[in-house]
Design an enzyme around this catalytic site. Structure first.
Site, mmCIF file in Angstrom:
data_model
loop_
_atom_site.group_PDB
_atom_site.id
_atom_site.type_symbol
_atom_site.label_atom_id
_atom_site.label_comp_id
_atom_site.label_asym_id
_atom_site.label_seq_id
_atom_site.Cartn_x
_atom_site.Cartn_y
_atom_site.Cartn_z
ATOM 1 N N GLU A 108 4.434 -9.892 -34.210
ATOM 2 C CA GLU A 108 5.058 -9.623 -32.913
ATOM 3 C C GLU A 108 4.742 -10.783 -31.980
ATOM 4 O O GLU A 108 3.643 -11.335 -32.042
ATOM 5 C CB GLU A 108 4.513 -8.342 -32.270
ATOM 6 C CG GLU A 108 5.044 -7.066 -32.874
ATOM 7 C CD GLU A 108 4.092 -6.522 -33.929
ATOM 8 O OE1 GLU A 108 2.918 -6.940 -33.946
ATOM 9 O OE2 GLU A 108 4.537 -5.696 -34.751
ATOM 10 N N TYR A 120 7.630 -20.177 -35.140
ATOM 11 C CA TYR A 120 7.864 -19.235 -36.240
ATOM 12 C C TYR A 120 9.256 -19.434 -36.854
ATOM 13 O O TYR A 120 9.411 -19.363 -38.072
ATOM 14 C CB TYR A 120 7.676 -17.789 -35.757
ATOM 15 C CG TYR A 120 6.294 -17.513 -35.204
ATOM 16 C CD1 TYR A 120 5.155 -17.968 -35.859
ATOM 17 C CD2 TYR A 120 6.115 -16.805 -34.015
ATOM 18 C CE1 TYR A 120 3.890 -17.738 -35.344
ATOM 19 C CE2 TYR A 120 4.852 -16.561 -33.503
ATOM 20 C CZ TYR A 120 3.742 -17.036 -34.162
ATOM 21 O OH TYR A 120 2.482 -16.806 -33.657
#
Ligand SMILES: CC(C)(COP(=O)(O)OP(=O)(O)OC[C@H]1O[C@@H](n2cnc3c(N)ncnc32)[C@H](O)[C@@H]1OP(=O)(O)O)[C@@H](O)C(=O)NCCC(=O)NCCS
Length: 150
Positions: A108, A120
């Protein structure tokens, strides 16, 4: 001059003072000392500390739950960012979770955290949804990201 090479060590109690100095600088809701202490030698965890020479410059942790790696933290010293340290930390972290049996990875991240989301995405994580008001300090939404194959 070539940059000093990075070295990775598993988290030890002696690393925690330096880690907390970074943690306080980069997070609005920093982890407590106890939270880091809980990660030392965690049976299902991988927690890496990145060194440049004698200095701790970043850290990253994950838990392996069945075949999933759950990335729980990634941070780089503000004075050492944008040199590829975060990317190398996450790559090494995921490699080590793979050795422990992980086949995919999830995390998250605050929806406003563009640097982390870009990091990411550069490692093939994709956004699959949000968790509303996930972060207690400002009730910000979390973006849920997955990398389906390690
Ligand atoms: C997110 C973080 C770990 C990135 O660490 P870093 O060492 O600076 O990242 P890298 O140099 O390896 O960058 C890798 C890629 O991430 C992206 N990125 C990193 N910082 C960025 C920024 N400020 N703006 C936009 N993209 C960024 C880029 O795609 C970059 O690739 P590029 O340099 O080839 O363009 C660092 O910014 C940090 O510690 N932030 C505070 C803590 C945090 O938010 N952690 C994540 C919680 S989920």
């Amino acid at each position: 001059m070539k940059p000093a090479p990075l070295r990775f060590e598993s988290l030890q109690a002696s690393h925690i003072d330096a880690i907390m100095e970074i943690e306080k600088q980069v997070h609005s809701a920093p982890w407590s000392r106890q939270s880091f202490e809980n990660e030392v030698g965690h049976k299902d965890g991988v927690f890496l500390v990145a060194f440049k020479g004698p200095a701790i410059v970043g850290y990253a942790g994950a838990w392996t739950i069945a075949e999933e790696a759950h990335v729980i933290t990634v941070a780089v010293d503000p004075g050492q960012q944008r040199q590829g340290i975060g990317r190398r930390l996450v790559i090494e972290l995921l490699e080590r979770t793979k050795v422990k049996g992980a086949e995919c990875a999830t995390l998250e991240v605050r929806v406003s955290n563009e640097p982390a989301i870009a990091l990411y995405e550069s490692l093939d994580f994709i956004s699959v949804g949000t968790r509303k008001k996930y972060y207690p300090d400002n009730r910000e939404d979390a973006l849920v990201m997955w990398k389906y194959s390690l």
